[in-house]
Design a protein around this motif. Structure first.
Motif, short mmCIF file in Angstrom:
data_model
loop_
_atom_site.label_atom_id
_atom_site.label_comp_id
_atom_site.label_asym_id
_atom_site.label_seq_id
_atom_site.Cartn_x
_atom_site.Cartn_y
_atom_site.Cartn_z
N PRO A 68 35.36 46.24 43.98
CA PRO A 68 36.19 46.10 42.47
C PRO A 68 37.33 45.31 43.86
O PRO A 68 37.98 44.18 42.28
CB PRO A 68 37.08 47.46 42.22
CG PRO A 68 36.46 48.83 42.46
CD PRO A 68 35.04 47.99 43.41
N ILE A 69 37.30 45.18 44.69
CA ILE A 69 38.30 44.23 45.82
C ILE A 69 37.39 43.37 46.24
O ILE A 69 38.20 42.21 46.36
CB ILE A 69 38.72 44.43 47.17
CG1 ILE A 69 38.08 45.65 48.11
CG2 ILE A 69 39.76 45.75 46.54
CD1 ILE A 69 39.03 45.39 49.02
N THR A 70 36.04 43.30 45.67
CA THR A 70 35.48 41.76 46.74
C THR A 70 34.47 41.53 45.66
O THR A 70 33.21 41.81 44.81
CB THR A 70 34.78 42.25 47.52
OG1 THR A 70 35.62 42.45 48.47
CG2 THR A 70 33.80 41.16 48.80
N ILE A 104 34.55 30.02 40.46
CA ILE A 104 33.92 30.09 40.28
C ILE A 104 33.78 28.71 39.72
O ILE A 104 32.25 27.51 40.55
CB ILE A 104 33.28 30.66 38.82
CG1 ILE A 104 32.50 31.80 38.88
CG2 ILE A 104 32.12 30.37 37.81
CD1 ILE A 104 31.43 32.27 39.70
N ILE A 105 35.27 28.14 39.18
CA ILE A 105 35.01 26.50 38.63
C ILE A 105 34.90 25.76 39.96
O ILE A 105 34.13 24.34 40.05
CB ILE A 105 36.30 26.10 37.11
CG1 ILE A 105 35.82 27.15 36.39
CG2 ILE A 105 35.91 25.40 37.66
CD1 ILE A 105 35.37 26.95 35.71
N ARG A 106 35.59 25.96 40.97
CA ARG A 106 35.46 25.50 42.50
C ARG A 106 34.21 25.22 43.03
O ARG A 106 33.76 24.18 42.87
CB ARG A 106 36.42 25.61 43.22
CG ARG A 106 36.85 25.24 44.39
CD ARG A 106 38.19 25.87 45.22
NE ARG A 106 39.15 26.49 44.91
CZ ARG A 106 39.65 27.64 44.21
NH1 ARG A 106 38.49 28.16 44.66
NH2 ARG A 106 40.49 28.31 43.92
N GLY A 107 33.35 26.10 43.06
CA GLY A 107 32.04 25.63 43.82
C GLY A 107 31.46 25.16 42.76
O GLY A 107 30.71 24.23 43.31
N ALA A 113 41.62 35.38 41.39
CA ALA A 113 41.03 34.13 41.23
C ALA A 113 39.60 34.46 40.71
O ALA A 113 38.70 33.32 40.88
CB ALA A 113 41.13 34.03 42.62
N TYR A 114 38.95 35.37 39.92
CA TYR A 114 37.27 35.47 39.40
C TYR A 114 37.23 34.13 38.85
O TYR A 114 35.93 33.62 39.24
CB TYR A 114 37.45 36.49 38.34
CG TYR A 114 36.55 36.40 37.30
CD1 TYR A 114 35.51 37.48 37.79
CD2 TYR A 114 36.46 35.99 36.69
CE1 TYR A 114 34.38 37.40 37.42
CE2 TYR A 114 34.92 35.88 35.94
CZ TYR A 114 33.89 37.01 35.69
OH TYR A 114 32.96 36.79 35.94
N PHE A 123 35.63 42.91 35.38
CA PHE A 123 36.74 44.27 35.08
C PHE A 123 36.84 44.37 36.59
O PHE A 123 38.18 44.61 36.46
CB PHE A 123 35.99 44.91 34.36
CG PHE A 123 35.38 44.57 32.86
CD1 PHE A 123 36.01 44.24 32.01
CD2 PHE A 123 34.12 44.84 32.53
CE1 PHE A 123 36.15 44.18 30.89
CE2 PHE A 123 33.68 44.34 31.71
CZ PHE A 123 34.84 44.17 30.46
N GLY A 124 36.37 44.79 37.99
CA GLY A 124 36.61 44.81 39.18
C GLY A 124 38.05 43.95 39.47
O GLY A 124 38.64 43.97 40.36
N ALA A 125 37.64 42.40 39.08
CA ALA A 125 38.80 41.79 39.39
C ALA A 125 39.96 41.71 38.96
O ALA A 125 41.33 41.80 39.45
CB ALA A 125 38.61 39.97 39.19
#
Length: 285
Positions: free
Chosen positions: A178-180, A95-98, A90-91, A237-239
């Motif tokens: 990496p997960i957040t 962002i676009i939703r916000g 959901a990376y 990269f984490g996402a």
């Protein structure tokens, strides 16, 4: 019911997919480490400029600069940082939703804002919604240098100085782990909340404080944009690493399920053959 050949084909194709997702997970992990190191190495530069500017702004001086002062807001600029590629969970969508929700709340007309898009995914999504994109840049490398966005950062800051924008915000994913990744909105201009962290150093300014501000403030604003880009790259990269890890786990679970179905179907076929042989032998007696 699927035949044994069909199930076997699905197992083989899923194993190949798992190999790809596992490789992508490992590549993303290596890129994440490099991105974190680059972001950390750039941080002292930004903090030192902030310290000097804060020293002038908070000192007993009459030095002023338009970037330090608020003015009536007629038009707002938004820098939106997304990625050029997908497969990152959901990376990009977060962002676009916000951004879209914020624009809907703050503005009633497209004339009240403009967007500077960094990244192909975000640019394409915003264009589909017919939002006003003033500048865009795509195709940045995995480890972008300041020269890659120097022109965009400089022209964006100049838009504020030329009063095309009266305030400027940047939207990006802040790396936590990496997960957040946290969707973050940061106000870049005007620099009304600037302050130094830690002990204040004593400076002597040559030729004058006004001249120093004239040089440092645009550089500081540009460094905020570049720093956010480095942070966003680490988040990307984490996402992607997390998304590929989840895809690998799902592929493993699917392979286990298909293998169980294959064994059951194979056992049923063997049982059926034995039953037919026994039945045929009994009929001949």
């Amino acid at each position: 019911m699927a035949s044994l050949r069909d199930i076997k084909t699905r197992i083989n194709s899923t194993k190949k997919t798992r190999q790809i997702t596992k490789a992508m997970e490992m590549v993303s992990a290596a890129k994440l480490n490099r991105s974190q190191e680059k972001a950390k190495s750039f941080l002292p530069y930004t903090e030192k400029i902030r310290e000097v500017v804060a020293s002038i702004a908070s000192g007993n001086t009459d030095a002023k600069h338009p970037m330090l002062e608020e003015r009536p807001v007629k038009k707002t600029g938004y820098i939106v940082i997304t990625s050029d590629r997908g497969l990152a969970g959901a990376y990009n969508s977060s962002i676009i939703r916000g951004v879209l929700n914020t624009i809907q709340e703050r503005h009633s007309s497209p004339d009240e804002y403009g967007i500077i898009a960094i990244g192909k995914i975000g640019r394409d999504l915003l264009k589909r919604r017919n939002l006003p994109i003033i500048q865009e840049i795509t195709g940045l490398g995995d480890q972008p240098s300041f020269n890659d966005i120097k022109n965009l950062a400089r022209t964006t800051v100049e838009m504020f100085s030329d009063e095309i924008f009266d305030e400027l915000y940047i939207w990006y994913n802040h790396f936590v782990s990496p997960i957040t990744q946290e969707v973050t909105e940061h106000k870049v201009l005007p620099l009304t909340d600037i302050s130094s962290n830690g002990a204040k150093a004593s400076y002597e300014y040559e030729p004058s404080e006004e001249a120093i501000l004239e040089q440092l403030l645009p550089q500081y604003a540009e460094s905020l944009i570049y720093g956010a880009l480095l942070d966003a790259k680490a988040s990307e990269f984490g996402a992607r690493m997390t998304a590929m890890s989840a895809a690998t786990d799902n592929a493993t679970a699917l392979i286990d399920s298909l293998t169980l179905a294959y064994n059951r179907a194979r056992q049923a076929a063997i049982t059926q053959e034995i039953t037919e042989i026994v039945g045929g032998a009994a009929a001949l007696e």
